[in-house]
Design a protein around this motif. Structure first.
Motif, mmCIF file in Angstrom:
data_model
loop_
_atom_site.group_PDB
_atom_site.id
_atom_site.type_symbol
_atom_site.label_atom_id
_atom_site.label_comp_id
_atom_site.label_asym_id
_atom_site.label_seq_id
_atom_site.Cartn_x
_atom_site.Cartn_y
_atom_site.Cartn_z
ATOM 1 N N GLY A 63 0.822 -1.207 0.000
ATOM 2 C CA GLY A 63 0.000 0.000 0.000
ATOM 3 C C GLY A 63 0.850 1.247 0.000
ATOM 4 O O GLY A 63 2.051 1.223 -0.275
ATOM 5 N N ASN A 64 0.215 2.380 0.332
ATOM 6 C CA ASN A 64 0.883 3.679 0.259
ATOM 7 C C ASN A 64 2.022 3.849 1.243
ATOM 8 O O ASN A 64 2.899 4.675 1.037
ATOM 9 C CB ASN A 64 -0.139 4.803 0.458
ATOM 10 N N SER A 65 2.032 3.059 2.332
ATOM 11 C CA SER A 65 3.099 3.213 3.321
ATOM 12 C C SER A 65 4.421 2.649 2.816
ATOM 13 O O SER A 65 5.477 3.004 3.315
ATOM 14 C CB SER A 65 2.728 2.525 4.635
ATOM 15 N N GLY A 66 4.361 1.732 1.840
ATOM 16 C CA GLY A 66 5.581 1.135 1.307
ATOM 17 C C GLY A 66 6.155 0.047 2.193
ATOM 18 O O GLY A 66 7.207 -0.502 1.902
ATOM 19 N N THR A 67 5.481 -0.286 3.281
ATOM 20 C CA THR A 67 5.949 -1.336 4.183
ATOM 21 C C THR A 67 4.761 -2.170 4.644
ATOM 22 O O THR A 67 3.626 -1.689 4.681
ATOM 23 C CB THR A 67 6.703 -0.749 5.395
ATOM 24 N N TYR A 68 5.038 -3.422 4.999
ATOM 25 C CA TYR A 68 3.974 -4.305 5.467
ATOM 26 C C TYR A 68 3.706 -4.165 6.962
ATOM 27 O O TYR A 68 2.680 -4.621 7.440
ATOM 28 C CB TYR A 68 4.324 -5.762 5.162
ATOM 29 N N THR A 69 4.638 -3.585 7.689
ATOM 30 C CA THR A 69 4.461 -3.517 9.146
ATOM 31 C C THR A 69 4.792 -2.142 9.673
ATOM 32 O O THR A 69 5.951 -1.847 9.915
ATOM 33 C CB THR A 69 5.343 -4.564 9.855
ATOM 34 N N PRO A 70 3.822 -1.306 9.936
ATOM 35 C CA PRO A 70 2.425 -1.520 9.565
ATOM 36 C C PRO A 70 2.117 -0.863 8.230
ATOM 37 O O PRO A 70 2.845 0.011 7.775
ATOM 38 C CB PRO A 70 1.677 -0.805 10.689
ATOM 39 N N HIS A 146 -9.843 8.082 6.166
ATOM 40 C CA HIS A 146 -8.492 7.636 5.823
ATOM 41 C C HIS A 146 -8.622 6.463 4.852
ATOM 42 O O HIS A 146 -9.557 5.674 4.959
ATOM 43 C CB HIS A 146 -7.748 7.183 7.073
ATOM 44 N N SER A 147 -7.683 6.318 3.930
ATOM 45 C CA SER A 147 -7.772 5.237 2.955
ATOM 46 C C SER A 147 -6.390 4.770 2.531
ATOM 47 O O SER A 147 -5.375 5.407 2.816
ATOM 48 C CB SER A 147 -8.571 5.685 1.730
ATOM 49 N N ASP A 148 -6.374 3.662 1.845
ATOM 50 C CA ASP A 148 -5.163 3.095 1.274
ATOM 51 C C ASP A 148 -5.598 2.310 0.045
ATOM 52 O O ASP A 148 -6.774 1.951 -0.088
ATOM 53 C CB ASP A 148 -4.471 2.171 2.283
ATOM 54 N N THR A 149 -4.683 2.051 -0.857
ATOM 55 C CA THR A 149 -4.947 1.226 -2.020
ATOM 56 C C THR A 149 -3.975 0.063 -2.016
ATOM 57 O O THR A 149 -2.771 0.265 -1.916
ATOM 58 C CB THR A 149 -4.787 2.033 -3.332
#
Length: 156
Positions: A63-70, A146-149
């Motif tokens: 997603g937009n954070s670029g990391t899986y955790t979190p 808030h959202s993410d893709t």
């Protein structure tokens, strides 16, 4: 109150197969009133027009954070941590198999490895892949949606 929306995005086309995604909506996260992690779930479907069973691997992007955790749901500069899991106990992070995450390896028309197989009317064979989401306690995001893709990738 903080309404949250989450959507999957993705396409797959191989061996005359199609991917159907469904959104995941957590609902309202209130940092004052919420006393337990906020959980939600959804699923995506892989249908193949093949009378034999088709094995595939499904991965989810960070997603937009670029990391899986979190992973992070975002609204401007506001961040709300969350994650997606393979199991209902929310212990196995659903990802691409790196960094402690796990991809889904499924077979259309066959139940196993956390996937449910079925044979809908017609020539299709289906695999239903569940996705479990959780927002942990302790966040204090700005009010608003808030959202993410997340990109679902299916490899045959």
């Amino acid at each position: 109150m903080l309404p949250l929306f989450f959507c999957f995005a993705g396409l797959a086309q191989a061996q005359d197969c199609r991917l159907t995604t469904n959104p995941l909506a957590f609902g309202t996260y209130d940092p004052v009133e919420t006393v337990a992690p906020l959980d939600a779930s959804t699923q995506f479907l892989v249908d193949c027009r093949d009378p034999s069973r088709v094995t595939f691997t499904a991965t989810l992007s960070p997603g937009n954070s670029g990391t899986y955790t979190p992973r992070e749901l975002r609204l401007g500069t506001s961040r709300l941590p969350y994650n997606l899991y393979r199991d209902a106990a929310r212990t196995i992070v659903f990802g691409d198999g790196t960094g402690g995450t796990q991809a889904a390896v499924c077979r259309t028309g066959t139940t196993g490895n956390g996937c449910t197989g079925s044979n809908p009317p017609g020539p299709d064979r289906r695999a239903t892949v569940p996705v479990y989401g959780r927002i942990p306690l302790g966040a204090d995001p700005a009010a608003g949606p808030h959202s993410d893709t997340i990109i679902v990738t299916v490899t045959f």
